[in-house]
Design an enzyme around this catalytic site. Structure first.
Site, mmCIF file in Angstrom:
data_model
loop_
_atom_site.group_PDB
_atom_site.id
_atom_site.type_symbol
_atom_site.label_atom_id
_atom_site.label_comp_id
_atom_site.label_asym_id
_atom_site.label_seq_id
_atom_site.Cartn_x
_atom_site.Cartn_y
_atom_site.Cartn_z
ATOM 1 N N CYS A 101 -52.280 76.237 -5.440
ATOM 2 C CA CYS A 101 -51.330 76.861 -4.518
ATOM 3 C C CYS A 101 -51.885 76.771 -3.102
ATOM 4 O O CYS A 101 -53.077 77.036 -2.888
ATOM 5 C CB CYS A 101 -51.115 78.323 -4.914
ATOM 6 S SG CYS A 101 -49.907 79.190 -3.895
ATOM 7 N N HIS A 147 -43.032 77.624 -10.380
ATOM 8 C CA HIS A 147 -44.033 78.087 -9.416
ATOM 9 C C HIS A 147 -43.348 78.660 -8.171
ATOM 10 O O HIS A 147 -43.685 79.761 -7.716
ATOM 11 C CB HIS A 147 -44.958 76.919 -9.040
ATOM 12 C CG HIS A 147 -46.018 77.272 -8.058
ATOM 13 N ND1 HIS A 147 -47.333 77.464 -8.425
ATOM 14 C CD2 HIS A 147 -45.977 77.454 -6.707
ATOM 15 C CE1 HIS A 147 -48.049 77.759 -7.347
ATOM 16 N NE2 HIS A 147 -47.245 77.740 -6.291
ATOM 17 N N GLU A 148 -42.377 77.915 -7.643
ATOM 18 C CA GLU A 148 -41.693 78.350 -6.417
ATOM 19 C C GLU A 148 -40.804 79.561 -6.667
ATOM 20 O O GLU A 148 -40.769 80.488 -5.851
ATOM 21 C CB GLU A 148 -40.901 77.194 -5.805
ATOM 22 C CG GLU A 148 -41.751 76.020 -5.350
ATOM 23 C CD GLU A 148 -42.861 76.390 -4.379
ATOM 24 O OE1 GLU A 148 -42.682 77.335 -3.570
ATOM 25 O OE2 GLU A 148 -43.934 75.757 -4.428
ATOM 26 N N HIS A 151 -42.822 82.688 -6.733
ATOM 27 C CA HIS A 151 -43.183 83.202 -5.404
ATOM 28 C C HIS A 151 -42.126 84.181 -4.903
ATOM 29 O O HIS A 151 -42.446 85.159 -4.220
ATOM 30 C CB HIS A 151 -43.337 82.072 -4.383
ATOM 31 C CG HIS A 151 -44.717 81.517 -4.292
ATOM 32 N ND1 HIS A 151 -45.810 82.275 -3.949
ATOM 33 C CD2 HIS A 151 -45.183 80.256 -4.484
ATOM 34 C CE1 HIS A 151 -46.890 81.519 -3.940
ATOM 35 N NE2 HIS A 151 -46.544 80.288 -4.261
#
Length: 183
Positions: A101, A147-148, A151
């Protein structure tokens, strides 16, 4: 356009659930300018495959995915999209997938680990024009989307790592994992 600064692990904004955007807000000058700056930042960085608004100090549910083939991975598929108010449902079981990251280091000092991810997902999001998407994503695209989207929920990849023995720095990752898989 301007190059944006990244927030780092420990900054509380990375742990907040980001605010969802209305379709009107998506089309606003401020959000469209942020999208342009995020694209420019990723292009200038020349590494990384995504960036979320919380990573540049904005607690809104917006990310950029910018996956392109690279010299080390020429077979990587191309996928680029702005994902707003993203969510996903996993298909099948999770398995360990390597990731790092941009909020946890720079260059050789970026932390990597095997995060538990679905290889196939049903993904839901709005793009930068306010158009709603509902697609099945596979492989690396599904991996990056998770992953995004995480966030936007205040979840970091380290929260998805089951085995802490997989942690390594980027220089070790490139030597031991990437070279082994491409060589």
């Amino acid at each position: 356009m301007k190059k944006l600064r990244f927030t780092q692990f420990g900054n509380p904004i990375l742990r907040r659930v980001a605010r969802q955007l209305s379709r009107e807000e998506i089309g606003s000058v401020e959000v469209q300018e942020l999208i342009r700056d995020m694209r420019y930042t990723v292009e200038q960085r020349k590494s990384g495959v995504g960036i979320a608004a919380p990573q540049v100090g904005e607690s809104i549910a917006l990310s950029l995915i910018a996956i392109k083939p690279t010299p080390n991975r020429p077979d990587r598929e191309h996928f680029e999209s702005i994902i707003i108010n993203a969510r996903y449902e996993g298909i099948g079981r999770r398995s360990g997938m390597w990731e790092g990251c941009i909020s946890c280091g720079k260059n050789d000092n970026t932390l990597f680990g095997k995060a538990m991810r679905y290889r196939r997902i049903v993904a839901y999001w709005f793009d930068e024009h306010g158009i709603e998407h509902h697609e099945i994503l596979n492989g690396f695209v599904a991996h990056v989307f998770q992953h995004e989207a995480d966030h936007m929920q205040g979840i970091l990849f380290v929260d998805r790592v089951k085995d802490p023995k997989t942690y390594m720095m980027a220089s070790e990752y490139r030597t031991r994992i990437v070279q082994k898989s491409t060589g």
